[in-house]
Design a protein around this motif. Structure first.
Motif, mmCIF file in Angstrom:
data_model
loop_
_atom_site.group_PDB
_atom_site.id
_atom_site.type_symbol
_atom_site.label_atom_id
_atom_site.label_comp_id
_atom_site.label_asym_id
_atom_site.label_seq_id
_atom_site.Cartn_x
_atom_site.Cartn_y
_atom_site.Cartn_z
ATOM 1 N N LEU A 273 -12.853 -35.544 36.386
ATOM 2 C CA LEU A 273 -12.821 -35.539 37.851
ATOM 3 C C LEU A 273 -14.143 -34.972 38.358
ATOM 4 O O LEU A 273 -14.662 -34.005 37.793
ATOM 5 N N PRO A 274 -14.703 -35.548 39.429
ATOM 6 C CA PRO A 274 -16.016 -35.096 39.924
ATOM 7 C C PRO A 274 -16.048 -33.596 40.205
ATOM 8 O O PRO A 274 -17.060 -32.946 39.967
ATOM 9 N N MET A 275 -14.921 -33.042 40.684
ATOM 10 C CA MET A 275 -14.909 -31.616 41.039
ATOM 11 C C MET A 275 -14.280 -30.737 39.950
ATOM 12 O O MET A 275 -14.133 -29.528 40.139
ATOM 13 N N GLY A 276 -13.882 -31.328 38.832
ATOM 14 C CA GLY A 276 -13.298 -30.532 37.748
ATOM 15 C C GLY A 276 -12.150 -29.646 38.217
ATOM 16 O O GLY A 276 -11.230 -30.119 38.884
ATOM 17 N N LEU A 277 -12.236 -28.351 37.906
ATOM 18 C CA LEU A 277 -11.170 -27.406 38.279
ATOM 19 C C LEU A 277 -11.036 -27.245 39.790
ATOM 20 O O LEU A 277 -10.013 -26.783 40.290
ATOM 21 N N ASP A 278 -12.096 -27.608 40.526
ATOM 22 C CA ASP A 278 -12.046 -27.491 41.991
ATOM 23 C C ASP A 278 -11.476 -28.739 42.653
ATOM 24 O O ASP A 278 -11.481 -28.858 43.875
ATOM 25 N N SER A 279 -10.982 -29.666 41.833
ATOM 26 C CA SER A 279 -10.414 -30.896 42.400
ATOM 27 C C SER A 279 -9.198 -30.564 43.252
ATOM 28 O O SER A 279 -8.394 -29.696 42.915
ATOM 29 N N HIS A 280 -9.069 -31.318 44.319
ATOM 30 C CA HIS A 280 -7.992 -31.092 45.276
ATOM 31 C C HIS A 280 -6.654 -31.602 44.735
ATOM 32 O O HIS A 280 -6.591 -32.640 44.107
ATOM 33 N N VAL A 281 -5.622 -30.812 44.972
ATOM 34 C CA VAL A 281 -4.257 -31.226 44.615
ATOM 35 C C VAL A 281 -3.480 -31.375 45.916
ATOM 36 O O VAL A 281 -3.399 -30.426 46.704
ATOM 37 N N GLU A 282 -2.944 -32.554 46.160
ATOM 38 C CA GLU A 282 -2.117 -32.740 47.362
ATOM 39 C C GLU A 282 -0.763 -32.067 47.155
ATOM 40 O O GLU A 282 -0.348 -31.816 46.036
ATOM 41 N N GLN A 283 -0.072 -31.803 48.267
ATOM 42 C CA GLN A 283 1.259 -31.202 48.209
ATOM 43 C C GLN A 283 2.132 -31.990 47.214
ATOM 44 O O GLN A 283 2.256 -33.203 47.320
ATOM 45 N N GLY A 284 2.712 -31.276 46.223
ATOM 46 C CA GLY A 284 3.557 -31.948 45.240
ATOM 47 C C GLY A 284 2.760 -32.656 44.156
ATOM 48 O O GLY A 284 3.324 -33.194 43.217
ATOM 49 N N GLY A 285 1.417 -32.671 44.289
ATOM 50 C CA GLY A 285 0.581 -33.331 43.281
ATOM 51 C C GLY A 285 0.618 -34.842 43.371
ATOM 52 O O GLY A 285 0.408 -35.552 42.388
ATOM 53 N N LYS A 286 0.860 -35.338 44.593
ATOM 54 C CA LYS A 286 1.022 -36.786 44.791
ATOM 55 C C LYS A 286 -0.203 -37.603 44.377
ATOM 56 O O LYS A 286 -0.101 -38.786 44.114
ATOM 57 N N ASN A 287 -1.379 -36.950 44.350
ATOM 58 C CA ASN A 287 -2.589 -37.695 43.984
ATOM 59 C C ASN A 287 -2.805 -37.773 42.463
ATOM 60 O O ASN A 287 -3.843 -38.196 41.996
ATOM 61 N N THR B 185 -6.300 -26.348 44.820
ATOM 62 C CA THR B 185 -7.126 -26.939 43.760
ATOM 63 C C THR B 185 -6.378 -26.814 42.433
ATOM 64 O O THR B 185 -5.368 -26.107 42.342
ATOM 65 N N ILE B 186 -6.912 -27.492 41.415
ATOM 66 C CA ILE B 186 -6.318 -27.351 40.081
ATOM 67 C C ILE B 186 -6.399 -25.882 39.649
ATOM 68 O O ILE B 186 -5.449 -25.317 39.136
ATOM 69 N N ARG B 187 -7.530 -25.246 39.940
ATOM 70 C CA ARG B 187 -7.693 -23.832 39.555
ATOM 71 C C ARG B 187 -6.627 -22.957 40.227
ATOM 72 O O ARG B 187 -6.006 -22.110 39.576
#
Length: 249
Positions: A128-142, A95-97
């Motif tokens: 982002l809907p999930m704020g700090l809990d938003s998912h980060v893909e490997q390398g931050g591709k998203n 996650t971003i967190r």
């Protein structure tokens, strides 16, 4: 304290005994100052900053942090002081967190949000809907290139290093974001020594000290005004990017 935060004394460096990548470089960086490093591709900018955390060791001369040779610190001691945001912004899966807590697991959400705000990243993270809990893909591709750069800068400043090195990490940012980010950094990091490596003169014109690299040599050092007067290389770089009136601010 009058001891410079970082000092290079007659530093030369070559990879495995080849030609010198850097040659006889000397300068001092005051603590809490902002320093710009500029030069064309292949001028040795990244090599130079990689000598500070000892990703490489000098071939000749010495690099000092707080008056001590970097070779006299343990890697852990040295690297704890230094935050580096490389050209290729790498985010980890999670996650971003999670990403923001990479260096310091004890960071509060408040600390994280402050860092995100200073890095000009909070605006998009907060949407982002999930704020700090938003998912980060490997390398931050998203995330876009500019978003990744800002998240990586936020992660580095969240750890509150004594020295923050931004290695061409504004390259994907538009000029307005670049300017807002520099302004926030100068207000937020008054204790921090900030080194900005760039090919854009507008990013570093207001730095306390600018180092101009040309083919592994220090072609000039000084403020923007001083270098315009006495460093042809710097003047050429600026005038190739900006109009005469923008350069002579």
């Amino acid at each position: 304290e009058n001891t410079p935060k970082i000092a290079f004394d007659n530093v030369s460096f070559s990879y495995g005994g080849g030609d010198d990548e850097l040659s006889k470089i000397s300068f001092e960086i005051k603590r809490g100052s902002t320093v710009g490093i500029i030069g064309g591709t292949g001028s040795g900018k990244s090599t130079l900053i990689n000598l500070i955390p000892r990703f490489y060791d000098v071939t000749q001369g010495s690099v000092e942090v707080d008056g001590r040779n970097v070779k006299d610190y343990s890697f852990k001691q040295l690297r704890k002081q230094i935050g580096i945001v490389p050209q290729q912004s790498i985010l980890f899966k999670g996650t971003i967190r999670d990403n923001m807590k990479w260096e310091n697991p004890d960071l509060s959400d408040e600390d994280i949000i402050t860092a995100l705000k200073n890095a000009q990243a909070y605006e998009f993270v907060s949407k982002l809907p999930m704020g700090l809990d938003s998912h980060v893909e490997q390398g931050g591709k998203n995330f876009s290139g500019g978003q990744r750069q800002r998240l990586c800068i936020a992660r580095a400043i969240a750890a509150q290093p004594k020295v923050l090195i931004l290695d061409d990490s504004f390259s994907a940012l538009d000029f307005a974001t670049d300017a807002a980010l520099r302004k926030a950094l100068s207000q937020y990091t008054h204790e921090m020594t900030v080194i900005i490596v760039t090919q854009r003169c507008s990013t570093i014109m207001n730095s306390d000290l600018i180092l101009v690299l040309d083919d592994g040599m220090l072609a000039g050092k000084g403020t923007h005004k001083e270098l315009l007067k006495n460093c042809e290389t710097y003047k050429e770089i600026c005038l190739s990017q900006l109009s005469k009136s923008e350069v002579e601010v």
